[in-house]
Write an enzyme that holds these catalytic residues in place. Structure first.
Site, PDB file in Angstrom:
ATOM      1  N   HIS A  96      10.731 -33.642   1.286  1.00  0.00           N
ATOM      2  CA  HIS A  96       9.486 -34.119   1.909  1.00  0.00           C
ATOM      3  C   HIS A  96       9.753 -34.437   3.378  1.00  0.00           C
ATOM      4  O   HIS A  96      10.842 -34.915   3.728  1.00  0.00           O
ATOM      5  CB  HIS A  96       8.979 -35.359   1.159  1.00  0.00           C
ATOM      6  CG  HIS A  96       7.594 -35.733   1.554  1.00  0.00           C
ATOM      7  ND1 HIS A  96       7.320 -36.395   2.724  1.00  0.00           N
ATOM      8  CD2 HIS A  96       6.396 -35.518   0.959  1.00  0.00           C
ATOM      9  CE1 HIS A  96       6.013 -36.567   2.827  1.00  0.00           C
ATOM     10  NE2 HIS A  96       5.428 -36.047   1.760  1.00  0.00           N
ATOM     11  N   GLU A 145       3.208 -28.505   3.661  1.00  0.00           N
ATOM     12  CA  GLU A 145       2.680 -29.796   4.120  1.00  0.00           C
ATOM     13  C   GLU A 145       2.928 -29.949   5.617  1.00  0.00           C
ATOM     14  O   GLU A 145       3.980 -30.464   6.022  1.00  0.00           O
ATOM     15  CB  GLU A 145       3.369 -30.946   3.380  1.00  0.00           C
ATOM     16  CG  GLU A 145       3.067 -31.010   1.912  1.00  0.00           C
ATOM     17  CD  GLU A 145       3.187 -32.437   1.372  1.00  0.00           C
ATOM     18  OE1 GLU A 145       2.353 -32.814   0.561  1.00  0.00           O
ATOM     19  OE2 GLU A 145       4.104 -33.157   1.796  1.00  0.00           O
TER      20      GLU A 145
HETATM   21  P1  PGA Z   1      -1.347 -37.438   1.944  1.00  0.00           P
HETATM   22  O1  PGA Z   1       0.202 -37.173   1.651  1.00  0.00           O
HETATM   23  O2  PGA Z   1      -2.131 -36.783   0.822  1.00  0.00           O
HETATM   24  O3  PGA Z   1      -1.474 -38.937   1.945  1.00  0.00           O
HETATM   25  O4  PGA Z   1      -1.658 -36.828   3.261  1.00  0.00           O
HETATM   26  C1  PGA Z   1       0.638 -35.950   1.123  1.00  0.00           C
HETATM   27  C2  PGA Z   1       2.138 -35.976   0.975  1.00  0.00           C
HETATM   28  O5  PGA Z   1       2.806 -36.576   1.839  1.00  0.00           O
HETATM   29  O6  PGA Z   1       2.688 -35.428   0.003  1.00  0.00           O
END
Ligand code: PGA
Length: 223
Positions: A96, A145
């Site tokens: 992440h 992401e």
């Molecule tokens: P968010 O986070 O939906 O709060 O933007 C997504 C993530 O970090 O996996």
């Protein structure tokens, strides 16, 4: 049949009792469906209690961890090795952007973690921040992401996310690509209209039982 994945990334939120209340609210509202996979990733300290609650109520939910050790069993203080985690989780989120930034995780470390997960039959879900993030060998599940979209209320456009997903699929046709970054009930449908996007990794909105159920239901309506 196309399968849509809906994964809750709770990050460092929810005590054990808050986790169990969330489950009591969400569990009975999720219908078992062959076209949707719903996975909850709580903090390590809650994994056992969450697993017990899911199994005893027979909710159609799976459990994942938010990280995993790059090492096996041994002298690695504080680490959670795959060989032990495998009794609790079916998936691990790896790489992440918060871990890359705050814990200086490198692509190499992330590849070691993915390798450990695979060796213990835990499915690695590797987060990629863009087209240039490397996907470790044998990894078949990724979440695109973009950093600008995480927790900001400003998601990427569905078209752009779909283009990135198609790029990774052009390199490996069996790659499953999720989108994450400010996913909310109001924008989920637009992402679900993009055939190259196989589901969501959800942070903030997954903490709210009603919002999460709404996103799962939209995903289950996907044709
Ligand atoms: P968010 O986070 O939906 O709060 O933007 C997504 C993530 O970090 O996996």
């Amino acid at each position: 049949m196309k399968q849509t994945w809906v994964i809750a990334n709770w990050k460092s939120h929810k005590t054990i009792s808050e986790s169990l209340s969330w489950l009591e609210s969400v569990g009975p509202r999720i219908e078992q469906s062959p076209n949707t996979k719903v996975i909850i990733c709580p903090v390590f300290s809650s994994l056992s209690a969450v697993k017990e609650a899911i199994v005893s109520a027979n909710y159609p939910l799976e459990i994942g961890s938010q990280d995993i050790s790059p090492f096996g069993i041994g002298a690695y203080t504080g680490e959670e090795p795959a060989e032990i985690l495998k009794d609790l989780v079916s998936l691990s989120i790896i790489g992440h952007s918060e871990r890359r930034k705050l814990f200086t995780e490198t692509d190499r470390l992330i590849a070691e973690k993915a390798n450990q997960a695979l060796k213990s039959n835990i499915l690695p879900l590797v987060c990629v921040q863009g087209k240039d993030t490397p996907v470790p060998d044998r990894v078949k599940l990724i979440a695109y992401e973009p950093v600008f979209a995480i927790g900001t209320g400003h998601p990427d456009t569905p078209e752009d996310a779909a283009e990135v997903a198609s790029y990774f699929k052009s390199k490996a046709s069996d790659m499953i690509v999720l989108y994450g970054g400010s996913v909310e009930p109001q924008n989920a449908e637009a992402f679900l209209k993009q055939p190259s996007i196989d589901g969501f990794l959800i942070g903030g909105a997954s903490l709210d039982a009603d919002k999460f159920v709404e996103i799962v239901k939209s995903s289950q309506r996907r044709s």
